[in-house]
Write a protein that holds these residues in place. Sequence first.
Motif, PDB file in Angstrom:
ATOM      1  N   LEU A   7       0.665  -1.168   0.091  1.00 37.21           N
ATOM      2  CA  LEU A   7      -0.130   0.031  -0.094  1.00 37.21           C
ATOM      3  C   LEU A   7       0.956   1.267  -0.128  1.00 37.21           C
ATOM      4  N   ASN A   8       2.187   1.234   0.962  1.00 39.55           N
ATOM      5  CA  ASN A   8       3.042   2.470   0.596  1.00 39.55           C
ATOM      6  C   ASN A   8       3.660   2.668  -0.413  1.00 39.55           C
ATOM      7  N   TYR A   9       3.748   1.474  -1.100  1.00 40.65           N
ATOM      8  CA  TYR A   9       4.597   1.571  -2.537  1.00 40.65           C
ATOM      9  C   TYR A   9       3.614   2.154  -3.527  1.00 40.65           C
ATOM     10  N   THR A  10       2.173   1.694  -3.290  1.00 42.28           N
ATOM     11  CA  THR A  10       1.323   2.078  -4.324  1.00 42.28           C
ATOM     12  C   THR A  10       1.124   3.838  -4.027  1.00 42.28           C
ATOM     13  N   ASN A 110      21.277 -22.179 -28.237  1.00 39.51           N
ATOM     14  CA  ASN A 110      20.303 -23.570 -27.487  1.00 39.51           C
ATOM     15  C   ASN A 110      19.552 -23.268 -26.272  1.00 39.51           C
ATOM     16  N   GLY A 111      19.305 -21.848 -26.066  1.00 40.25           N
ATOM     17  CA  GLY A 111      18.226 -21.420 -24.989  1.00 40.25           C
ATOM     18  C   GLY A 111      18.835 -21.797 -23.822  1.00 40.25           C
ATOM     19  N   GLY A 112      20.098 -21.845 -23.447  1.00 38.98           N
ATOM     20  CA  GLY A 112      20.723 -22.050 -22.010  1.00 38.98           C
ATOM     21  C   GLY A 112      20.711 -23.519 -21.902  1.00 38.98           C
ATOM     22  N   LYS A 113      20.598 -24.488 -22.754  1.00 36.96           N
ATOM     23  CA  LYS A 113      20.782 -25.903 -22.501  1.00 36.96           C
ATOM     24  C   LYS A 113      21.967 -26.240 -21.695  1.00 36.96           C
ATOM     25  N   ASN A 114      21.828 -27.259 -20.751  1.00 31.65           N
ATOM     26  CA  ASN A 114      22.820 -27.580 -19.787  1.00 31.65           C
ATOM     27  C   ASN A 114      23.173 -26.392 -18.869  1.00 31.65           C
ATOM     28  N   LEU A 115      22.599 -25.460 -18.963  1.00 32.30           N
ATOM     29  CA  LEU A 115      22.445 -24.357 -17.831  1.00 32.30           C
ATOM     30  C   LEU A 115      21.880 -24.835 -16.548  1.00 32.30           C
ATOM     31  N   LEU A 116      22.250 -24.499 -15.363  1.00 34.16           N
ATOM     32  CA  LEU A 116      21.720 -24.727 -14.037  1.00 34.16           C
ATOM     33  C   LEU A 116      21.323 -23.356 -13.493  1.00 34.16           C
ATOM     34  N   ILE A 117      20.117 -22.658 -13.447  1.00 37.54           N
ATOM     35  CA  ILE A 117      19.814 -21.508 -13.072  1.00 37.54           C
ATOM     36  C   ILE A 117      19.163 -21.473 -11.795  1.00 37.54           C
ATOM     37  N   ASN A 118      19.715 -21.051 -10.840  1.00 41.19           N
ATOM     38  CA  ASN A 118      19.056 -20.489  -9.508  1.00 41.19           C
ATOM     39  C   ASN A 118      18.264 -19.219  -9.712  1.00 41.19           C
ATOM     40  N   TYR A 119      17.209 -19.434  -8.872  1.00 43.74           N
ATOM     41  CA  TYR A 119      16.496 -18.073  -9.048  1.00 43.74           C
ATOM     42  C   TYR A 119      15.714 -18.013  -7.499  1.00 43.74           C
ATOM     43  N   SER A 120      15.263 -16.611  -7.118  1.00 48.37           N
ATOM     44  CA  SER A 120      14.668 -16.265  -6.094  1.00 48.37           C
ATOM     45  C   SER A 120      13.816 -15.006  -6.088  1.00 48.37           C
ATOM     46  N   PHE A 121      13.128 -14.728  -5.129  1.00 47.37           N
ATOM     47  CA  PHE A 121      12.351 -13.696  -5.247  1.00 47.37           C
ATOM     48  C   PHE A 121      12.821 -12.832  -3.945  1.00 47.37           C
ATOM     49  N   ALA A 122      12.712 -11.438  -4.418  1.00 47.33           N
ATOM     50  CA  ALA A 122      13.215 -10.455  -3.209  1.00 47.33           C
ATOM     51  C   ALA A 122      12.563  -9.221  -3.417  1.00 47.33           C
ATOM     52  N   GLU A 123      12.464  -8.371  -2.108  1.00 46.69           N
ATOM     53  CA  GLU A 123      12.095  -6.874  -2.099  1.00 46.69           C
ATOM     54  C   GLU A 123      13.130  -5.983  -2.447  1.00 46.69           C
ATOM     55  N   SER A 124      12.751  -4.873  -2.995  1.00 43.83           N
ATOM     56  CA  SER A 124      13.305  -3.692  -3.088  1.00 43.83           C
ATOM     57  C   SER A 124      12.575  -2.446  -2.864  1.00 43.83           C
ATOM     58  N   PRO A 125      13.173  -1.221  -2.896  1.00 46.95           N
ATOM     59  CA  PRO A 125      12.526   0.102  -2.751  1.00 46.95           C
ATOM     60  C   PRO A 125      11.456   0.213  -3.822  1.00 46.95           C
ATOM     61  N   PHE A 126      11.715  -0.573  -5.017  1.00 50.39           N
ATOM     62  CA  PHE A 126      10.748  -0.295  -6.092  1.00 50.39           C
ATOM     63  C   PHE A 126       9.976  -1.389  -6.475  1.00 50.39           C
TER      64      PHE A 126
END
Length: 283
Positions: A7-10, A110-126
């Motif tokens: 709400l504050n961000y909005t 190859n669109g990243g074939k054989n690549l291991l990709i880690n991902y996560s979600f985070a907060e930011s001021p924006f």
Amino acid sequence: MNGQQQLNYTRIAEAIDYIKNNFKEQPNLDEVAEQVHLSPFHFQRLFSEWAGTTPKKFLQYTSIEHAKKLLKDQQATLFDTALETGLSGTGRLHDLFVNIEGMTPAEYKNGGKNLLINYSFAESPFGNLIVASTPKGVCYMAFDDDEEKALNDLKAKFPNAVFQKKKDLLQQNGLFIFQNDWSKLNEIKLHLKGTDFQLKVWDTLLKIPMGQLSTYGNIAEQIGNPNASRAVGTAIGSNPVAFLIPCHRVIQASGNIGGYMWGNTRKTAIIGWESAKTDILEM
């Protein structure tokens, strides 16, 4: 981001939109506070906490006149401007990077074939964001409050990669850039999927000092192709790493803020936030 933070961000985003659309009238505190249905006192405190500066100063930072002033100042080189404003250290984001490593032709094709990709979600001021990394560096960062959509967009970039939800040190180092204490930053490494031209443009963006702005034409000149403004714009619009590669620091030659993949309001907010941080660094 919890409900109150959202709400504050909005509210702050609405205030920024109002300031951006009405800067010629130089709206005062009461007028902007009324737009987001807050008392002037509460709005002033909330805005200052979120943006690191007052609404009045933020108006100055994000007005078109401010943008034009920054461009005019760049008659000197960007590097000299950075030195003169005391931004030769951590204030220049480029100094925090070891390198941009492009993916191999095979990985690209190859669109990243054989690549291991880690991902996560985070907060930011924006707002909320998704950040992803390969063993070599951060490969993707994007603002998105919808986690399912954010993940699908990431997978579309690397359709043949293997994904796992995991926050690693490479991601953490990248996310430290949003913290006030930059002494926690170690090394930020980027592992990017792009053409040679795109990588060259993105590397040039890293050289724009914090608190300064550039134009598409200026970037084209720096990469040695002054007639490639349109191609530069396309490359900037393909930036896969929000904020860390500061495409938000590029505006139109007229002084207009211009477009931004993650929304013009967010772009305006980031420019003002960095201006506030620059003021702090210069004190």
